[in-house]
Design a protein around this motif. Structure first.
Motif, mmCIF file in Angstrom:
data_model
loop_
_atom_site.group_PDB
_atom_site.id
_atom_site.type_symbol
_atom_site.label_atom_id
_atom_site.label_comp_id
_atom_site.label_asym_id
_atom_site.label_seq_id
_atom_site.Cartn_x
_atom_site.Cartn_y
_atom_site.Cartn_z
ATOM 1 N N GLY A 204 -6.653 -49.627 -14.808
ATOM 2 C CA GLY A 204 -6.348 -50.760 -16.056
ATOM 3 C C GLY A 204 -5.924 -52.279 -15.389
ATOM 4 N N SER A 205 -4.896 -51.856 -14.225
ATOM 5 C CA SER A 205 -4.642 -53.067 -13.537
ATOM 6 C C SER A 205 -5.382 -53.913 -12.770
ATOM 7 C CB SER A 205 -3.429 -52.521 -12.441
ATOM 8 O OG SER A 205 -2.379 -52.086 -13.129
ATOM 9 N N ILE A 206 -6.439 -53.107 -12.220
ATOM 10 C CA ILE A 206 -7.586 -54.031 -11.567
ATOM 11 C C ILE A 206 -8.477 -54.893 -12.699
ATOM 12 C CG2 ILE A 206 -10.033 -53.663 -10.658
ATOM 13 C CD1 ILE A 206 -8.681 -51.174 -9.075
ATOM 14 N N LEU A 207 -8.567 -54.174 -13.884
ATOM 15 C CA LEU A 207 -9.196 -55.138 -14.812
ATOM 16 C C LEU A 207 -8.693 -56.182 -15.517
ATOM 17 C CD1 LEU A 207 -10.773 -52.141 -16.975
ATOM 18 C CD2 LEU A 207 -12.017 -53.234 -15.546
ATOM 19 N N ALA A 208 -7.218 -55.837 -15.543
ATOM 20 C CA ALA A 208 -6.377 -57.015 -16.159
ATOM 21 C C ALA A 208 -6.261 -58.193 -15.096
ATOM 22 C CB ALA A 208 -5.072 -56.506 -16.182
ATOM 23 N N ALA A 209 -6.475 -57.754 -13.844
ATOM 24 C CA ALA A 209 -6.158 -58.812 -12.654
ATOM 25 C C ALA A 209 -7.429 -59.663 -12.622
ATOM 26 C CB ALA A 209 -6.192 -58.073 -11.426
ATOM 27 N N LEU A 210 -8.726 -58.990 -13.047
ATOM 28 C CA LEU A 210 -9.777 -59.774 -13.002
ATOM 29 C C LEU A 210 -9.736 -60.937 -14.241
ATOM 30 C CD1 LEU A 210 -12.568 -57.029 -12.574
ATOM 31 C CD2 LEU A 210 -11.748 -58.734 -10.754
ATOM 32 N N GLY A 211 -9.152 -60.369 -15.334
ATOM 33 C CA GLY A 211 -8.982 -61.080 -16.511
ATOM 34 C C GLY A 211 -8.014 -62.346 -15.996
ATOM 35 N N GLY A 212 -7.120 -62.047 -15.157
ATOM 36 C CA GLY A 212 -6.194 -63.170 -14.929
ATOM 37 C C GLY A 212 -6.896 -64.146 -14.010
ATOM 38 N N VAL A 213 -7.756 -63.728 -13.003
ATOM 39 C CA VAL A 213 -8.304 -64.809 -12.200
ATOM 40 C C VAL A 213 -9.412 -65.608 -13.220
ATOM 41 C CG1 VAL A 213 -10.308 -64.850 -10.356
ATOM 42 C CG2 VAL A 213 -8.313 -63.003 -10.328
ATOM 43 N N LEU A 214 -10.069 -64.808 -14.235
ATOM 44 C CA LEU A 214 -11.087 -65.785 -14.966
ATOM 45 C C LEU A 214 -10.201 -66.834 -15.903
ATOM 46 C CD1 LEU A 214 -13.130 -62.668 -15.998
ATOM 47 C CD2 LEU A 214 -13.692 -64.252 -14.378
ATOM 48 N N ILE A 215 -9.198 -66.094 -16.403
ATOM 49 C CA ILE A 215 -8.345 -67.369 -17.188
ATOM 50 C C ILE A 215 -7.849 -68.370 -16.418
ATOM 51 C CG2 ILE A 215 -5.874 -66.509 -16.998
ATOM 52 C CD1 ILE A 215 -7.453 -67.076 -20.405
ATOM 53 N N GLY A 216 -7.659 -68.106 -15.141
ATOM 54 C CA GLY A 216 -7.223 -69.310 -14.385
ATOM 55 C C GLY A 216 -8.402 -70.202 -14.157
ATOM 56 N N CYS A 217 -9.420 -69.729 -13.890
ATOM 57 C CA CYS A 217 -10.958 -70.455 -13.737
ATOM 58 C C CYS A 217 -11.196 -71.138 -14.928
ATOM 59 C CB CYS A 217 -11.952 -69.504 -13.359
ATOM 60 S SG CYS A 217 -11.831 -69.011 -11.900
ATOM 61 N N SER A 218 -10.755 -70.656 -16.042
ATOM 62 C CA SER A 218 -11.182 -71.345 -17.435
ATOM 63 C C SER A 218 -10.276 -72.206 -17.960
ATOM 64 C CB SER A 218 -11.720 -70.264 -18.456
ATOM 65 O OG SER A 218 -10.896 -70.023 -19.415
ATOM 66 N N MET A 219 -8.837 -71.946 -17.746
ATOM 67 C CA MET A 219 -7.844 -72.727 -18.355
ATOM 68 C C MET A 219 -7.564 -73.761 -17.188
ATOM 69 S SD MET A 219 -7.886 -71.700 -21.428
ATOM 70 C CE MET A 219 -6.500 -72.416 -22.344
#
Lengths: 300, 239
Positions: A204-219
Protein backbone atom coordinates in the motif's frame (compact mmCIF):
# COMPACT_ATOMS: atom_id res chain seq x y z
CA UNK A 1 -16.03 19.37 -27.07
CA UNK A 2 -12.43 20.29 -26.36
CA UNK A 3 -13.44 21.61 -22.97
CA UNK A 4 -15.16 18.31 -22.21
CA UNK A 5 -12.06 16.37 -23.22
CA UNK A 6 -9.88 18.55 -21.02
CA UNK A 7 -12.11 17.89 -18.06
CA UNK A 8 -12.23 14.19 -18.89
CA UNK A 9 -8.45 13.91 -18.96
CA UNK A 10 -8.00 15.89 -15.78
CA UNK A 11 -10.64 13.74 -14.05
CA UNK A 12 -8.99 10.55 -15.28
CA UNK A 13 -5.53 11.55 -14.04
CA UNK A 14 -6.84 12.86 -10.75
CA UNK A 15 -8.84 9.66 -10.31
CA UNK A 16 -5.74 7.60 -11.10
CA UNK A 17 -3.78 9.24 -8.30
CA UNK A 18 -6.70 8.81 -5.90
CA UNK A 19 -6.79 5.15 -6.93
CA UNK A 20 -3.12 4.63 -6.10
CA UNK A 21 -3.76 5.96 -2.60
CA UNK A 22 -7.17 4.34 -2.15
CA UNK A 23 -5.71 0.87 -2.77
CA UNK A 24 -3.67 1.16 0.42
CA UNK A 25 -6.74 2.03 2.49
CA UNK A 26 -8.80 -0.76 1.04
CA UNK A 27 -6.11 -3.45 1.28
CA UNK A 28 -5.32 -2.67 4.91
CA UNK A 29 -9.01 -2.57 5.74
CA UNK A 30 -9.53 -5.89 3.96
CA UNK A 31 -6.82 -7.55 6.04
CA UNK A 32 -7.22 -6.09 9.53
CA UNK A 33 -10.41 -3.98 9.35
CA UNK A 34 -8.47 -0.85 10.26
CA UNK A 35 -8.79 2.58 8.65
CA UNK A 36 -5.14 3.56 8.41
CA UNK A 37 -5.50 7.31 8.81
CA UNK A 38 -1.74 7.75 8.52
CA UNK A 39 -1.83 6.44 4.95
CA UNK A 40 -2.20 9.94 3.42
CA UNK A 41 0.99 10.90 5.24
CA UNK A 42 2.85 8.02 3.60
CA UNK A 43 1.82 9.50 0.26
CA UNK A 44 3.04 12.93 1.38
CA UNK A 45 6.35 11.43 2.52
CA UNK A 46 6.63 9.81 -0.90
CA UNK A 47 6.32 13.23 -2.51
CA UNK A 48 8.93 14.77 -0.18
CA UNK A 49 11.32 11.88 -0.69
CA UNK A 50 10.93 12.34 -4.44
CA UNK A 51 11.72 16.05 -4.12
CA UNK A 52 14.88 15.42 -2.09
CA UNK A 53 15.96 12.49 -4.26
CA UNK A 54 15.49 14.52 -7.44
CA UNK A 55 17.70 17.29 -6.05
CA UNK A 56 20.44 14.87 -5.04
CA UNK A 57 20.29 12.74 -8.19
CA UNK A 58 19.86 15.82 -10.38
CA UNK A 59 23.02 17.37 -8.96
CA UNK A 60 24.78 14.08 -9.69
CA UNK A 61 23.91 14.59 -13.34
CA UNK A 62 21.00 12.20 -13.74
CA UNK A 63 18.21 13.44 -16.01
CA UNK A 64 15.32 12.37 -18.24
CA UNK A 65 13.57 9.03 -17.75
CA UNK A 66 16.44 7.69 -15.65
CA UNK A 67 15.90 10.48 -13.15
CA UNK A 68 12.12 10.05 -13.02
CA UNK A 69 12.29 6.28 -12.58
CA UNK A 70 15.02 6.31 -9.96
CA UNK A 71 13.27 9.07 -8.03
CA UNK A 72 10.06 7.01 -8.08
CA UNK A 73 11.96 3.91 -6.95
CA UNK A 74 13.62 5.74 -4.06
CA UNK A 75 10.31 7.28 -2.97
CA UNK A 76 8.67 3.84 -3.10
CA UNK A 77 11.37 2.19 -0.98
CA UNK A 78 11.46 5.01 1.54
CA UNK A 79 7.69 5.18 1.92
CA UNK A 80 7.54 1.39 2.21
CA UNK A 81 9.90 1.59 5.18
CA UNK A 82 7.69 4.25 6.75
CA UNK A 83 4.55 2.18 6.16
CA UNK A 84 6.18 -0.91 7.66
CA UNK A 85 7.39 1.03 10.69
CA UNK A 86 4.05 2.74 11.28
CA UNK A 87 2.36 -0.66 11.43
CA UNK A 88 4.98 -2.06 13.82
CA UNK A 89 4.96 0.94 16.12
CA UNK A 90 1.36 2.09 16.12
CA UNK A 91 -0.87 -0.88 15.20
CA UNK A 92 0.79 -4.19 15.98
CA UNK A 93 1.06 -3.60 19.75
CA UNK A 94 -2.67 -2.84 19.78
CA UNK A 95 -3.79 -5.94 17.93
CA UNK A 96 -6.42 -7.77 19.93
CA UNK A 97 -7.46 -4.68 21.86
CA UNK A 98 -10.69 -2.79 21.19
CA UNK A 99 -11.28 -1.61 17.64
CA UNK A 100 -11.13 2.04 18.65
CA UNK A 101 -7.59 1.87 20.03
CA UNK A 102 -5.74 1.41 16.71
CA UNK A 103 -8.03 4.00 15.10
CA UNK A 104 -6.97 6.62 17.63
CA UNK A 105 -3.38 5.53 17.26
CA UNK A 106 -3.72 5.93 13.46
CA UNK A 107 -4.95 9.51 13.85
CA UNK A 108 -2.09 10.18 16.25
CA UNK A 109 0.41 8.76 13.77
CA UNK A 110 -1.04 10.95 11.05
CA UNK A 111 -0.66 14.12 13.13
CA UNK A 112 2.82 13.09 14.23
CA UNK A 113 4.06 12.51 10.67
CA UNK A 114 2.56 15.78 9.42
CA UNK A 115 4.23 17.78 12.16
CA UNK A 116 7.46 15.90 11.76
CA UNK A 117 7.68 16.79 8.07
CA UNK A 118 6.57 20.34 8.80
CA UNK A 119 9.41 20.78 11.29
CA UNK A 120 12.05 18.78 9.47
CA UNK A 121 11.31 20.18 5.99
CA UNK A 122 9.18 23.25 5.68
CA UNK A 123 5.81 24.66 6.74
CA UNK A 124 5.46 26.25 3.27
CA UNK A 125 4.71 24.96 -0.17
CA UNK A 126 7.87 23.77 -1.90
CA UNK A 127 8.39 23.82 -5.65
CA UNK A 128 8.51 20.36 -7.14
CA UNK A 129 10.77 19.96 -10.18
CA UNK A 130 9.39 19.04 -13.59
CA UNK A 131 10.57 15.45 -13.72
CA UNK A 132 8.65 14.34 -16.79
CA UNK A 133 10.84 14.44 -19.91
CA UNK A 134 9.62 15.70 -23.29
CA UNK A 135 7.77 13.02 -25.22
CA UNK A 136 8.17 13.81 -28.91
CA UNK A 137 5.54 11.50 -30.31
CA UNK A 138 2.96 13.26 -28.16
CA UNK A 139 3.35 16.53 -30.11
CA UNK A 140 0.42 15.95 -32.54
CA UNK A 141 -2.01 15.17 -29.70
CA UNK A 142 -0.55 17.55 -27.13
CA UNK A 143 -3.82 19.48 -27.14
CA UNK A 144 -5.62 16.46 -25.71
CA UNK A 145 -3.12 14.85 -23.38
CA UNK A 146 -0.08 16.35 -21.69
CA UNK A 147 3.12 14.41 -21.12
CA UNK A 148 2.50 14.50 -17.36
CA UNK A 149 -0.98 13.08 -17.83
CA UNK A 150 0.41 10.31 -20.01
CA UNK A 151 3.02 9.45 -17.38
CA UNK A 152 0.37 9.39 -14.64
CA UNK A 153 -1.78 7.01 -16.66
CA UNK A 154 1.15 4.75 -17.54
CA UNK A 155 2.37 4.55 -13.94
CA UNK A 156 -1.14 3.83 -12.74
CA UNK A 157 -1.87 1.15 -15.32
CA UNK A 158 1.45 -0.59 -14.67
CA UNK A 159 0.85 -0.47 -10.91
CA UNK A 160 -2.65 -1.93 -11.26
CA UNK A 161 -1.48 -4.73 -13.52
CA UNK A 162 1.44 -5.44 -11.20
CA UNK A 163 -0.81 -5.50 -8.16
CA UNK A 164 -3.34 -7.77 -9.85
CA UNK A 165 -0.64 -10.25 -10.90
CA UNK A 166 0.82 -10.18 -7.40
CA UNK A 167 -2.52 -10.79 -5.66
CA UNK A 168 -3.74 -13.42 -8.08
CA UNK A 169 -0.63 -15.43 -8.85
CA UNK A 170 1.91 -15.23 -6.03
CA UNK A 171 1.92 -17.20 -2.82
CA UNK A 172 1.96 -14.05 -0.70
CA UNK A 173 -0.94 -12.66 -2.73
CA UNK A 174 -2.92 -15.84 -2.12
CA UNK A 175 -2.09 -15.65 1.58
CA UNK A 176 -3.33 -12.05 1.65
CA UNK A 177 -6.65 -13.07 0.16
CA UNK A 178 -6.88 -15.97 2.61
CA UNK A 179 -6.14 -13.75 5.61
CA UNK A 180 -8.72 -11.21 4.41
CA UNK A 181 -11.34 -13.95 4.19
CA UNK A 182 -10.65 -15.91 7.38
CA UNK A 183 -7.75 -14.95 9.58
CA UNK A 184 -8.10 -17.85 12.02
CA UNK A 185 -8.17 -20.42 9.25
CA UNK A 186 -5.16 -18.81 7.61
CA UNK A 187 -3.26 -19.24 10.89
CA UNK A 188 -4.35 -22.87 11.02
CA UNK A 189 -2.93 -23.33 7.53
CA UNK A 190 0.43 -22.10 8.82
CA UNK A 191 0.34 -18.47 7.66
CA UNK A 192 2.31 -16.02 9.76
CA UNK A 193 -0.31 -13.27 9.99
CA UNK A 194 2.21 -10.62 11.03
CA UNK A 195 4.22 -11.08 7.84
CA UNK A 196 1.13 -10.83 5.68
CA UNK A 197 -0.01 -7.67 7.44
CA UNK A 198 3.45 -6.13 7.04
CA UNK A 199 3.47 -7.00 3.35
CA UNK A 200 0.09 -5.34 2.94
CA UNK A 201 1.35 -2.12 4.49
CA UNK A 202 4.49 -2.21 2.36
CA UNK A 203 2.56 -2.67 -0.88
CA UNK A 204 0.00 0.00 0.00
CA UNK A 205 2.84 2.39 0.85
CA UNK A 206 4.64 1.76 -2.44
CA UNK A 207 1.48 2.60 -4.38
CA UNK A 208 0.88 5.71 -2.27
CA UNK A 209 4.48 6.85 -2.82
CA UNK A 210 4.00 6.57 -6.58
CA UNK A 211 0.88 8.69 -6.17
CA UNK A 212 2.98 11.23 -4.28
CA UNK A 213 5.60 11.40 -7.03
CA UNK A 214 2.89 11.83 -9.66
CA UNK A 215 1.02 14.54 -7.77
CA UNK A 216 4.33 16.41 -7.42
CA UNK A 217 4.91 16.16 -11.16
CA UNK A 218 1.42 17.34 -11.93
CA UNK A 219 0.85 20.09 -9.32
CA UNK A 220 4.52 21.16 -9.29
CA UNK A 221 4.33 22.06 -5.60
CA UNK A 222 3.99 20.06 -2.37
CA UNK A 223 3.53 20.73 1.33
CA UNK A 224 3.36 18.72 4.53
CA UNK A 225 -0.42 19.08 4.40
CA UNK A 226 -1.16 17.42 1.03
CA UNK A 227 -1.48 14.00 2.62
CA UNK A 228 -4.45 14.98 4.73
CA UNK A 229 -6.64 16.20 1.88
CA UNK A 230 -5.61 13.52 -0.59
CA UNK A 231 -5.97 10.90 2.13
CA UNK A 232 -9.52 12.01 2.83
CA UNK A 233 -10.39 11.89 -0.86
CA UNK A 234 -8.80 8.50 -1.36
CA UNK A 235 -10.50 7.15 1.73
CA UNK A 236 -13.80 8.45 0.36
CA UNK A 237 -13.02 6.72 -2.93
CA UNK A 238 -12.34 3.44 -1.12
CA UNK A 239 -15.64 3.67 0.77
CA UNK A 240 -17.47 4.64 -2.41
CA UNK A 241 -16.14 1.59 -4.22
CA UNK A 242 -16.73 -0.69 -1.25
CA UNK A 243 -13.97 -0.76 1.34
CA UNK A 244 -12.01 -3.99 1.22
CA UNK A 245 -12.54 -4.40 -2.52
CA UNK A 246 -9.52 -3.74 -4.73
CA UNK A 247 -11.37 -3.13 -8.01
CA UNK A 248 -13.88 -1.13 -5.99
CA UNK A 249 -11.16 1.29 -4.85
CA UNK A 250 -10.16 1.95 -8.45
CA UNK A 251 -13.75 2.44 -9.62
CA UNK A 252 -14.53 4.69 -6.64
CA UNK A 253 -11.41 6.77 -7.24
CA UNK A 254 -12.23 7.27 -10.92
CA UNK A 255 -15.81 8.29 -10.13
CA UNK A 256 -14.53 10.78 -7.58
CA UNK A 257 -11.92 12.15 -9.99
CA UNK A 258 -14.46 12.64 -12.77
CA UNK A 259 -17.05 14.14 -10.43
CA UNK A 260 -14.58 16.69 -9.14
CA UNK A 261 -13.29 17.58 -12.54
CA UNK A 262 -16.68 17.99 -14.22
CA UNK A 263 -18.10 19.84 -11.26
CA UNK A 264 -15.18 22.25 -11.33
CA UNK A 265 -15.59 22.75 -15.07
CA UNK A 266 -19.36 23.01 -15.45
CA UNK A 267 -20.44 24.30 -12.04
CA UNK A 268 -17.69 26.05 -10.16
CA UNK A 269 -14.35 24.96 -8.84
CA UNK A 270 -15.44 25.88 -5.34
CA UNK A 271 -18.20 23.27 -5.61
CA UNK A 272 -16.07 20.33 -6.75
CA UNK A 273 -15.71 18.83 -3.27
CA UNK A 274 -19.40 19.38 -2.57
CA UNK A 275 -20.38 17.42 -5.68
CA UNK A 276 -17.89 14.66 -4.88
CA UNK A 277 -19.29 14.18 -1.41
CA UNK A 278 -22.91 14.43 -2.53
CA UNK A 279 -22.20 11.49 -4.83
CA UNK A 280 -20.70 9.64 -1.89
CA UNK A 281 -23.79 10.26 0.22
CA UNK A 282 -26.18 9.23 -2.55
CA UNK A 283 -24.31 6.02 -3.31
CA UNK A 284 -24.05 5.11 0.35
CA UNK A 285 -27.80 5.66 0.85
CA UNK A 286 -28.64 3.18 -1.88
CA UNK A 287 -25.65 0.86 -1.50
CA UNK A 288 -24.25 1.19 2.02
CA UNK A 289 -21.62 -1.45 1.28
CA UNK A 290 -20.24 0.63 -1.62
CA UNK A 291 -20.38 -0.03 -5.34
CA UNK A 292 -18.41 -3.28 -5.35
CA UNK A 293 -18.39 -4.09 -1.65
CA UNK A 294 -19.98 -7.19 -0.25
CA UNK A 295 -22.95 -6.78 2.04
CA UNK A 296 -22.04 -7.69 5.58
CA UNK A 297 -24.25 -10.42 6.92
CA UNK A 298 -24.42 -10.44 10.68
CA UNK A 299 -24.28 -13.86 12.22
CA UNK A 300 -26.76 -14.31 15.02
CA UNK B 1 5.26 -48.35 26.53
CA UNK B 2 6.35 -45.44 24.35
CA UNK B 3 5.85 -41.90 25.59
CA UNK B 4 2.61 -40.34 24.32
CA UNK B 5 2.80 -38.21 21.19
CA UNK B 6 0.65 -35.55 22.80
CA UNK B 7 0.12 -35.10 26.50
CA UNK B 8 -1.98 -32.47 28.29
CA UNK B 9 -1.54 -31.99 32.03
CA UNK B 10 -3.68 -29.66 34.12
CA UNK B 11 -4.49 -27.39 31.18
CA UNK B 12 -6.55 -24.37 32.21
CA UNK B 13 -7.88 -21.99 29.59
CA UNK B 14 -10.10 -18.97 30.10
CA UNK B 15 -11.98 -16.50 27.95
CA UNK B 16 -11.67 -13.36 30.06
CA UNK B 17 -12.93 -14.33 33.49
CA UNK B 18 -14.77 -17.40 32.33
CA UNK B 19 -12.73 -20.54 32.77
CA UNK B 20 -13.55 -22.97 29.97
CA UNK B 21 -10.93 -25.62 30.84
CA UNK B 22 -10.38 -26.33 34.53
CA UNK B 23 -7.39 -28.65 34.39
CA UNK B 24 -7.64 -31.04 31.45
CA UNK B 25 -5.44 -34.15 31.37
CA UNK B 26 -5.29 -36.38 28.34
CA UNK B 27 -2.75 -38.27 26.29
CA UNK B 28 -2.59 -39.64 22.78
CA UNK B 29 -0.12 -42.20 21.48
CA UNK B 30 1.19 -42.22 17.96
CA UNK B 31 -1.20 -43.88 15.50
CA UNK B 32 -4.24 -43.75 17.77
CA UNK B 33 -7.68 -42.39 17.01
CA UNK B 34 -9.03 -40.68 20.12
CA UNK B 35 -12.59 -39.44 20.45
CA UNK B 36 -13.26 -36.46 22.67
CA UNK B 37 -16.94 -36.48 23.59
CA UNK B 38 -19.25 -34.35 25.68
CA UNK B 39 -22.19 -32.00 25.64
CA UNK B 40 -22.25 -28.53 24.12
CA UNK B 41 -20.09 -26.14 26.08
CA UNK B 42 -18.10 -28.90 27.80
CA UNK B 43 -14.86 -27.44 26.43
CA UNK B 44 -14.06 -29.80 23.56
CA UNK B 45 -13.36 -27.10 20.99
CA UNK B 46 -11.48 -25.05 23.57
CA UNK B 47 -9.27 -28.08 24.20
CA UNK B 48 -8.38 -28.21 20.49
CA UNK B 49 -7.81 -24.45 20.36
CA UNK B 50 -5.58 -24.66 23.43
CA UNK B 51 -3.46 -27.34 21.77
CA UNK B 52 -3.05 -25.37 18.53
CA UNK B 53 -2.35 -22.09 20.30
CA UNK B 54 -5.40 -20.29 18.93
CA UNK B 55 -6.49 -19.74 22.54
CA UNK B 56 -3.33 -19.92 24.67
CA UNK B 57 -3.93 -21.69 28.01
CA UNK B 58 -3.27 -19.90 31.28
CA UNK B 59 -1.50 -22.80 32.94
CA UNK B 60 -0.70 -26.49 32.66
CA UNK B 61 1.55 -28.24 30.17
CA UNK B 62 1.04 -29.44 26.62
CA UNK B 63 3.81 -31.70 25.37
CA UNK B 64 3.99 -32.72 21.72
CA UNK B 65 6.84 -35.00 20.65
CA UNK B 66 8.65 -34.38 23.92
CA UNK B 67 8.54 -30.59 23.60
CA UNK B 68 6.40 -28.22 25.64
CA UNK B 69 4.31 -26.36 23.08
CA UNK B 70 2.04 -24.39 25.38
CA UNK B 71 1.86 -20.83 24.09
CA UNK B 72 3.72 -21.66 20.85
CA UNK B 73 2.60 -19.87 17.69
CA UNK B 74 0.00 -21.71 15.66
CA UNK B 75 2.05 -21.69 12.46
CA UNK B 76 5.06 -23.23 14.20
CA UNK B 77 2.83 -26.11 15.34
CA UNK B 78 1.51 -26.55 11.80
CA UNK B 79 5.13 -26.88 10.74
CA UNK B 80 5.59 -29.65 13.33
CA UNK B 81 2.64 -31.50 11.81
CA UNK B 82 -0.05 -30.63 14.34
CA UNK B 83 -2.94 -29.59 12.12
CA UNK B 84 -6.51 -28.74 13.01
CA UNK B 85 -9.64 -28.91 10.87
CA UNK B 86 -11.90 -26.43 12.62
CA UNK B 87 -15.61 -26.68 13.21
CA UNK B 88 -17.72 -25.45 10.32
CA UNK B 89 -14.93 -26.39 7.87
CA UNK B 90 -13.92 -22.76 7.20
CA UNK B 91 -13.20 -23.06 3.52
CA UNK B 92 -11.82 -19.81 2.08
CA UNK B 93 -14.96 -18.89 0.13
CA UNK B 94 -13.30 -16.57 -2.40
CA UNK B 95 -10.39 -18.89 -3.18
CA UNK B 96 -10.77 -21.67 -5.71
CA UNK B 97 -10.76 -25.29 -4.58
CA UNK B 98 -7.21 -25.61 -5.90
CA UNK B 99 -6.11 -22.47 -4.05
CA UNK B 100 -7.71 -23.76 -0.86
CA UNK B 101 -5.64 -26.92 -1.21
CA UNK B 102 -2.50 -24.89 -1.90
CA UNK B 103 -3.17 -22.86 1.24
CA UNK B 104 -3.04 -26.15 3.13
CA UNK B 105 0.46 -26.64 1.72
CA UNK B 106 1.49 -23.11 2.66
CA UNK B 107 4.53 -24.27 4.63
CA UNK B 108 5.57 -26.94 2.13
CA UNK B 109 8.18 -25.50 -0.19
CA UNK B 110 8.83 -28.65 -2.24
CA UNK B 111 6.78 -28.09 -5.43
CA UNK B 112 6.99 -31.73 -6.48
CA UNK B 113 5.64 -32.92 -3.16
CA UNK B 114 2.73 -30.50 -3.55
CA UNK B 115 1.76 -31.79 -6.99
CA UNK B 116 2.05 -35.40 -5.77
CA UNK B 117 -0.19 -34.57 -2.83
CA UNK B 118 -2.71 -32.92 -5.15
CA UNK B 119 -2.81 -36.07 -7.24
CA UNK B 120 -3.35 -38.17 -4.10
CA UNK B 121 -6.19 -35.87 -2.96
CA UNK B 122 -7.87 -35.91 -6.35
CA UNK B 123 -7.79 -39.72 -6.27
CA UNK B 124 -9.24 -39.72 -2.78
CA UNK B 125 -12.01 -37.25 -3.67
CA UNK B 126 -12.49 -37.17 -7.47
CA UNK B 127 -15.25 -34.56 -7.06
CA UNK B 128 -12.62 -32.03 -5.91
CA UNK B 129 -10.71 -32.52 -9.14
CA UNK B 130 -13.74 -31.69 -11.26
CA UNK B 131 -14.46 -28.65 -9.10
CA UNK B 132 -10.86 -27.47 -8.75
CA UNK B 133 -11.41 -24.15 -10.58
CA UNK B 134 -14.63 -23.36 -8.73
CA UNK B 135 -14.54 -21.03 -5.76
CA UNK B 136 -14.71 -22.77 -2.40
CA UNK B 137 -17.88 -20.99 -1.37
CA UNK B 138 -19.88 -22.71 -4.11
CA UNK B 139 -19.33 -26.25 -2.79
CA UNK B 140 -21.96 -28.22 -0.91
CA UNK B 141 -21.48 -28.96 2.77
CA UNK B 142 -20.18 -32.45 2.14
CA UNK B 143 -17.79 -31.28 -0.55
CA UNK B 144 -16.56 -28.54 1.76
CA UNK B 145 -15.83 -31.11 4.47
CA UNK B 146 -13.90 -33.20 1.95
CA UNK B 147 -12.00 -30.09 0.94
CA UNK B 148 -11.32 -29.14 4.57
CA UNK B 149 -9.84 -32.56 5.33
CA UNK B 150 -7.90 -32.55 2.06
CA UNK B 151 -6.53 -29.11 2.80
CA UNK B 152 -5.25 -30.33 6.16
CA UNK B 153 -3.62 -33.35 4.48
CA UNK B 154 -1.72 -31.00 2.15
CA UNK B 155 0.26 -29.81 5.17
CA UNK B 156 1.60 -33.34 5.92
CA UNK B 157 -0.08 -33.77 9.31
CA UNK B 158 1.37 -36.14 11.88
CA UNK B 159 -1.60 -35.48 14.10
CA UNK B 160 -4.98 -34.26 12.91
CA UNK B 161 -7.38 -32.47 15.23
CA UNK B 162 -10.86 -32.80 13.74
CA UNK B 163 -13.62 -30.63 15.19
CA UNK B 164 -17.12 -31.96 14.47
CA UNK B 165 -16.50 -33.32 10.97
CA UNK B 166 -20.06 -34.70 10.79
CA UNK B 167 -21.80 -31.45 11.67
CA UNK B 168 -24.65 -30.62 9.30
CA UNK B 169 -23.95 -33.42 6.84
CA UNK B 170 -26.25 -36.11 5.43
CA UNK B 171 -25.74 -39.62 6.88
CA UNK B 172 -24.34 -41.03 3.65
CA UNK B 173 -21.80 -38.21 3.41
CA UNK B 174 -20.84 -38.70 7.06
CA UNK B 175 -20.14 -42.40 6.38
CA UNK B 176 -17.93 -41.44 3.45
CA UNK B 177 -16.01 -38.86 5.54
CA UNK B 178 -15.52 -41.32 8.41
CA UNK B 179 -14.25 -44.01 6.02
CA UNK B 180 -11.68 -41.54 4.76
CA UNK B 181 -10.62 -40.62 8.30
CA UNK B 182 -10.09 -44.32 9.07
CA UNK B 183 -8.14 -44.70 5.83
CA UNK B 184 -5.89 -41.74 6.63
CA UNK B 185 -5.18 -43.25 10.02
CA UNK B 186 -4.46 -46.76 8.69
CA UNK B 187 -2.54 -45.93 5.54
CA UNK B 188 -0.60 -42.84 6.58
CA UNK B 189 -0.33 -43.64 10.27
CA UNK B 190 -1.72 -40.19 11.07
CA UNK B 191 -2.76 -39.82 14.69
CA UNK B 192 -6.26 -38.40 15.10
CA UNK B 193 -8.01 -36.49 17.85
CA UNK B 194 -11.68 -36.38 16.97
CA UNK B 195 -14.22 -34.11 18.63
CA UNK B 196 -17.77 -35.26 17.95
CA UNK B 197 -21.34 -34.66 19.04
CA UNK B 198 -22.32 -37.92 17.43
CA UNK B 199 -20.80 -40.16 20.10
CA UNK B 200 -21.94 -43.50 18.67
CA UNK B 201 -20.34 -42.74 15.35
CA UNK B 202 -17.13 -41.51 16.93
CA UNK B 203 -16.82 -44.61 19.14
CA UNK B 204 -17.16 -46.91 16.12
CA UNK B 205 -14.07 -45.23 14.70
CA UNK B 206 -11.95 -44.47 17.74
CA UNK B 207 -9.62 -46.70 19.73
CA UNK B 208 -10.05 -44.79 22.96
CA UNK B 209 -12.28 -41.98 24.16
CA UNK B 210 -12.45 -39.22 26.72
CA UNK B 211 -15.65 -37.66 27.99
CA UNK B 212 -15.65 -34.03 29.05
CA UNK B 213 -18.09 -32.29 31.36
CA UNK B 214 -17.88 -28.55 32.09
CA UNK B 215 -14.19 -28.11 31.49
CA UNK B 216 -12.91 -31.38 32.93
CA UNK B 217 -12.25 -34.91 31.66
CA UNK B 218 -14.72 -36.99 33.64
CA UNK B 219 -14.33 -40.42 32.08
CA UNK B 220 -11.85 -42.23 29.87
CA UNK B 221 -11.51 -45.71 28.46
CA UNK B 222 -11.37 -47.77 25.32
CA UNK B 223 -14.07 -47.28 22.73
CA UNK B 224 -15.43 -50.82 23.20
CA UNK B 225 -15.67 -50.34 26.96
CA UNK B 226 -17.80 -47.27 26.37
CA UNK B 227 -19.98 -48.94 23.78
CA UNK B 228 -20.66 -51.90 26.09
CA UNK B 229 -21.10 -50.03 29.34
CA UNK B 230 -24.79 -49.71 30.13
CA UNK B 231 -24.46 -46.61 32.37
CA UNK B 232 -22.25 -44.79 29.88
CA UNK B 233 -24.68 -45.60 27.10
CA UNK B 234 -27.54 -44.19 29.15
CA UNK B 235 -25.71 -41.03 30.20
CA UNK B 236 -23.87 -40.11 27.03
CA UNK B 237 -25.01 -42.10 24.06
CA UNK B 238 -28.75 -41.72 24.27
CA UNK B 239 -29.56 -45.24 25.48
Amino acid sequence: MNFFLDLFMSGLTKGSIYALIALGYTMVYGIIALINFAHGEIYMIGAFTALLASMVLGSLGLSGWGLLLSVAAIAAVYSAMYGWTVERVAYKPLRGSSRLAPLISAIGMSIFLQNYVQLAQSPNFLVFPDLVPQIDFLAPVARYISRTQLVILLFTVFSMVGLTVFIKFTKMGMAMRAVAQDQTMARLAGVNIDKVISATFVIGSILAALGGVLIGCSMRQISFYIGFIAGMKAFTAAVLGGIGSIPGAVVGALILGFAESFAAGYVSSSYKDVVAFIILIIILIFRPEGIMGQAQTQKV
Amino acid sequence: MAAPMLELKGVRTAYGNIEALKGVDLDIREGEIIALLGANGAGKTTTLCSITGLVPPKSGSIVFDGQDIRGARTESLVRKGLIMVPEGRRIFPGLTVLENLKMGAYLISDKRAISQDLEYIFNLFPILATRSRQSGGTLSGGEQQMLAISRSLMGHPRMLLLDEPSLGLAPIVIRNIFDIIRKINRENGTTILLVEQNANLALMLAHRAYIMTTGLITLSGTASEFLNDESVRKAYLGG
